[in-house]
Design a protein around this motif. Sequence first.
Motif, PDB file in Angstrom:
ATOM      1  N   GLU A 121      36.498 119.959  -3.734  1.00 13.08           N
ATOM      2  CA  GLU A 121      35.197 121.510  -4.981  1.00 13.08           C
ATOM      3  C   GLU A 121      34.309 122.132  -4.410  1.00 13.08           C
ATOM      4  N   LEU A 122      34.218 122.927  -5.465  1.00 12.55           N
ATOM      5  CA  LEU A 122      32.907 123.783  -5.058  1.00 12.55           C
ATOM      6  C   LEU A 122      32.240 124.062  -6.459  1.00 12.55           C
ATOM      7  N   GLU A 123      31.049 124.285  -6.437  1.00 13.77           N
ATOM      8  CA  GLU A 123      30.156 124.539  -7.189  1.00 13.77           C
ATOM      9  C   GLU A 123      29.483 125.871  -7.100  1.00 13.77           C
ATOM     10  N   PHE A 124      29.079 126.908  -7.979  1.00 15.14           N
ATOM     11  CA  PHE A 124      28.283 128.298  -7.605  1.00 15.14           C
ATOM     12  C   PHE A 124      27.107 127.703  -8.896  1.00 15.14           C
ATOM     13  N   ARG A 125      26.149 127.849  -8.378  1.00 12.81           N
ATOM     14  CA  ARG A 125      24.963 127.509  -8.507  1.00 12.81           C
ATOM     15  C   ARG A 125      23.381 128.400  -8.460  1.00 12.81           C
ATOM     16  N   GLY A 126      23.138 128.796  -9.661  1.00 11.92           N
ATOM     17  CA  GLY A 126      22.017 129.723  -9.233  1.00 11.92           C
ATOM     18  C   GLY A 126      21.596 131.230 -10.434  1.00 11.92           C
ATOM     19  N   ALA A 127      22.407 131.099 -11.324  1.00 13.16           N
ATOM     20  CA  ALA A 127      23.151 132.612 -12.258  1.00 13.16           C
ATOM     21  C   ALA A 127      21.937 132.544 -12.778  1.00 13.16           C
ATOM     22  N   TRP A 128      20.957 132.267 -12.751  1.00 14.92           N
ATOM     23  CA  TRP A 128      20.068 132.792 -13.207  1.00 14.92           C
ATOM     24  C   TRP A 128      18.919 133.843 -12.487  1.00 14.92           C
TER      25      TRP A 128
END
Length: 167
Positions: free
Chosen positions: A68-75
Amino acid sequence: GSEMCIRDSAYTQFLRETKELVRSYSKMLSIQLYSQMLMPDDRVWRTNYIPPNFEWQWEKWVREIADELEFRGAWTLRPWNLRQVIETYSSVTRAANKPFYFQGNMKEINFEGPFHFTRSELDWIKENPSVQGFVLYETNKFTRLKEKKIEGSSELAKLLRNYRFQK
């Protein structure tokens, strides 16, 4: 040059070996896909804190390694760039039939709330077919130790009860 390819491939090999170890414990491997792997930080006053001169083999990680994958860094991105990065990542995760989750911007969360930004992220994710769920990050933002017991934020719990991600 060739040094970059060796370093990039070495990291991918590290992830492959990590997957084998994680699987030996009957667990799944989740890999974070960071915003700056595709697009530099939009905030000009910040320096990029990911390694330079590195080819992120993230498509290979999605197809061959991650469960599974997770997006990080929206800010780090303005809304229009965030949408572009999410769509780029999600097109590959969808093709690989892997779940793709959005890690919330925990910078605005404090124990008491009011969680306005988190609510808007949850609303966006609920309507976005590219993302299958929301990840709470930095547990210390919404839990605290009180009388030798861990207490969770009742305001955050109330907010989260309004969302069910079943796609």
